[in-house]
Design an enzyme around this catalytic site. Structure first.
Site, PDB file in Angstrom:
ATOM      1  N   CYS A 447      13.871  -0.116  34.950  1.00 59.00           N
ATOM      2  CA  CYS A 447      12.639   0.454  34.825  1.00 59.00           C
ATOM      3  C   CYS A 447      12.458   1.561  35.832  1.00 59.00           C
ATOM      4  CB  CYS A 447      11.377  -0.528  34.691  1.00 59.00           C
ATOM      5  SG  CYS A 447      10.704  -1.009  36.295  1.00 59.00           S
ATOM      6  N   HIS A 599       2.054   3.401  36.611  1.00 61.73           N
ATOM      7  CA  HIS A 599       2.763   2.362  35.914  1.00 61.73           C
ATOM      8  C   HIS A 599       1.830   1.658  34.981  1.00 61.73           C
ATOM      9  CE1 HIS A 599       5.905  -0.891  34.966  1.00 61.73           C
ATOM     10  NE2 HIS A 599       6.582  -0.404  35.518  1.00 61.73           N
TER      11      HIS A 599
END
Length: 675
Positions: A447, A599
């Site tokens: 990620c 995020h």
């Protein structure tokens, strides 16, 4: 099998934290109210005998006491929410199940109000229902059952003519059914369980109390790294041991008995399974922090000093020890084992001194004052000499062992010169080697913050090698390795996959670019940068973000943002630098050179872009408050572990970051400043 069970136990332990977190507030009300009504404080402050003050104190005592009187239902609701990912439907289901189970048990056993007058029979009045007393354990069982019903049926589909009852509306219906069925075996089995618990606790507490308190402190401390200590101490605090209050009610559990005795102002007999924390948390661990600071390398002492001072104060004031314990747990397990032994000995020492201290949150100075000094029901002052001796022991032992075995505690780490010797183009090859090579890779993913690799053999992974290659941290969960390389993690993963497929055979063919994020940012005229909220919601400390990569600041410092509406906006004027392919994270650079990573949610990379709609492009200029990303908040809450959104400064360097004291925010609210 073991790993699956271990994971479930960790989830249960974490779920127990929600109801436990309510207790300090209740304890604060009860402690202050009781202290103001007690002769000890009135002797020094006679004005508090005033009728108005006494009425307020009485109300505070009642407000705090009602929480402890209803712990079973509170645990049922809290465990249900915790195990169901925070969804309120699970709490409604738990409440429905709790009252149905208790009503059904009472009717099945034909419990009458007259039978409640003899508490030894094991009956109790629960929310006005004469029933079998199952205590906190009964609440936990119902909470777990409600969470199971939620996770099993929250997205169930039904025929169109029953469509109204589909999805989450079906959960309370199933809970009503299952709790009704559960009541019958509970009514038959629970008396045997209760008798067994009583026999066990009587034998343990009355026959071998000294050994019991030592083992309790020792084992509880050893379980902290695994997050299982909440499960371990719950029976001791809420079920083991019994005491009859003035109303004739049987109170069970060390903490509940302690609170009830404080409330009634009687002689204390409880606290054996709590008081041992005070010398360790208020004296021992702060002394260990001093030893860690003094053994740090001279060039690192300034940074380590700040970290240790913060951790020591946290331990002393609140009894929260994890920030300090985790600084030496993994690098020096021997120190942690000795720490656990000393913790057990602290429990034994205070027991032998016949002290009876307790707390509602943890063994810090705040609880010591409120529930030890102010009630003045036990010789609390003996904690001070014991604590001073503990401070000397901790300091001497930690300093000696750190130097003797050259433990790499904070500030003593070896310099990682190999970072400078590894070119960006060669990095994917080196990371693949550090992971044990192509044959050791079972699954490869990434990620925006970390490389996620499932390996066949964890022993072949060179953790120190990964750190030397630039990983700011490496997390191990079973055979799953997470190496935190920051925004270039996806590039590394992409190139590693191509190397494994044979598409890349030499470093010059990789796509990883040189990392210039560590180069100093020149802020010539602008001395500070204000960073505003990225949306409407509320702010939490970074330490509370449910992901170690962020909470331990492996990516950098910042805050946690909990969105309440479906949109993320620019926190300053600047430029979009990165949008992750799955749209769950976005990187920005301010006009003053500050780089920020937003995020959105935790583990949302696994959603593969579902629930996100990007409203900007890479390299597009943006202004503060401009919409960046549209998110389906309901979808995220349902499919992601958490919607908490870390907002991270990724190139802070030697600049100072200050946080505004805010809670609820909107896009026009400043949350932090960097200068």
């Amino acid at each position: 099998m073991f790993k699956k069970l271990f994971g479930q136990l960790q989830r249960i332990g974490k779920a127990l934290m929600l109801p436990v977190a309510i207790l300090p507030a209740a304890g604060l009300l009860l402690a202050i109210g009781t202290a103001f009504q007690g002769e000890a404080l009135q002797q020094y402050l006679p004005f508090i005998k005033n009728g108005v003050i006494q009425n307020i104190a009485n109300m505070m005592t009642g407000a705090g006491g009602i929480i402890f009187d209803n712990l079973p239902i509170i645990f049922a609701l809290g465990v249900a929410i915790g195990l169901a990912g925070g969804d309120g439907v699970a709490a409604i289901a738990a409440f429905v199940g709790f009252i149905i189970m208790n009503k059904t048990m009472g009717a099945f056993l034909n419990v009458t109000p007259a039978q409640l007058e003899d508490p030894s029979k094991g009956f109790a009045n629960v929310l006005g229902i004469p029933t079998l007393q199952t205590g906190v354990f009964g609440g936990i069982i119902i909470g777990a059952l409600a969470a199971w019903c939620y996770n099993k049926f929250y997205n169930i589909s039904l025929p169109s003519y029953l469509g109204f009852f589909a999805g989450k509306r079906f959960v309370p219906i199933m809970m009503a059914t299952t709790s009704f069925i559960l009541a019958f075996p509970m009514a038959w089995i629970w008396p045997f369980i209760q008798n067994g618990l009583n026999a066990f606790s009587t034998g343990l507490l009355d026959s071998n109390t000294g050994l019991a308190v030592f083992l309790f402190g020792f084992i509880k401390r050893l379980l902290i790294p695994f997050g299982l200590h909440h499960i371990f101490h719950a029976p001791f605090w809420f079920e083991f041991g019994s005491w009859k209050n003035a109303a004739g009610e049987i109170i069970r559990g060390d903490q509940r008995i302690f609170i009830e005795q404080i409330r009634e102002g009687v002689h204390l007999t409880s606290g054996k399974f709590m008081q041992g924390e005070f010398p360790v948390m208020m004296f021992g661990l702060p002394a260990a922090a001093l030893a860690i600071y003094q053994t740090a390398k001279p060039e690192n002492k300034k940074v380590v000093g700040g970290l240790m001072l913060s951790a020591a104060l946290t331990s002393f004031l609140t009894g929260i020890t994890e920030p300090l314990e985790f600084s030496f747990l993994f690098v020096a397990p021997l120190l942690f084992f000795i720490h656990a032994v000393l913790d057990g000995l602290s429990f034994l020492t205070l027991y032998l001194l016949n002290l009876h201290l307790g707390y509602t949150f943890s063994g810090g100075f705040i609880d010591f004052v409120l529930l030890g000094i102010l009630p003045n029901k036990t010789p609390w002052w003996l904690v001070i000499p014991v604590g001073l001796v503990y401070a000397v022991i901790y300091y001497v032992v930690f300093r000696f062992l750190i130097v003797k075995f050259n433990f790499k505690t904070p500030g003593r780490e070896d310099k990682q010169a190999s970072v400078a010797n590894t070119s960006a183009s060669k990095l994917p090859f080196d990371v693949l080697d550090a992971m044990g090579g192509k044959e050791n890779i079972k699954h490869l993913d990434a990620c925006i913050t970390r490389l996620r690799v499932e390996v066949n053999d964890k022993s072949k992974v060179d953790v120190e090698g990964l750190k030397a290659l630039g990983a700011s941290g490496v997390l191990e969960v079973g055979n799953n390795m997470q190496a935190i390389f920051g925004p270039k993690s996806d590039q590394i993963k992409h190139d590693m996959a191509r190397i494994m497929n044979g598409d890349i055979t030499k470093p010059s063919e990789t796509t990883v670019t040189e990392d210039t994020s560590d180069e100093p940012v020149q802020l010539e005229e602008v001395k500070e940068t204000d960073i505003y909220a990225p949306g409407t919601g509320h702010i939490i400390p970074l330490s509370e973000v449910p992901d170690k990569v962020f909470s331990e600041k492996m990516m950098g410092d910042g805050i946690g943002f909990v969105p309440e509406k479906g949109g993320i906006v620019a926190p300053f004027d600047g430029t979009v630098k990165t949008i992750f392919p799955t749209k769950h994270a976005i990187g920005l650079e301010s006009d003053t050179g500050i780089e920020v990573l937003i995020h959105i949610g935790i583990d949302t990379v696994k959603l593969n872009g579902e629930g996100f709609e990007s409203l900007v492009d890479v390299n597009e200029p943006v202004t503060q408050g401009q919409p960046l990303m549209k998110i389906n908040l309901a979808y995220l809450k349902e499919h992601a572990p958490s919607v908490v959104t870390p907002v991270i400064i990724t190139n802070q360097g030697d600049k100072t970051l200050t946080f505004d004291d805010v809670d609820s925010v909107d896009p026009g609210k400043r949350i932090m400043t960097i200068k």
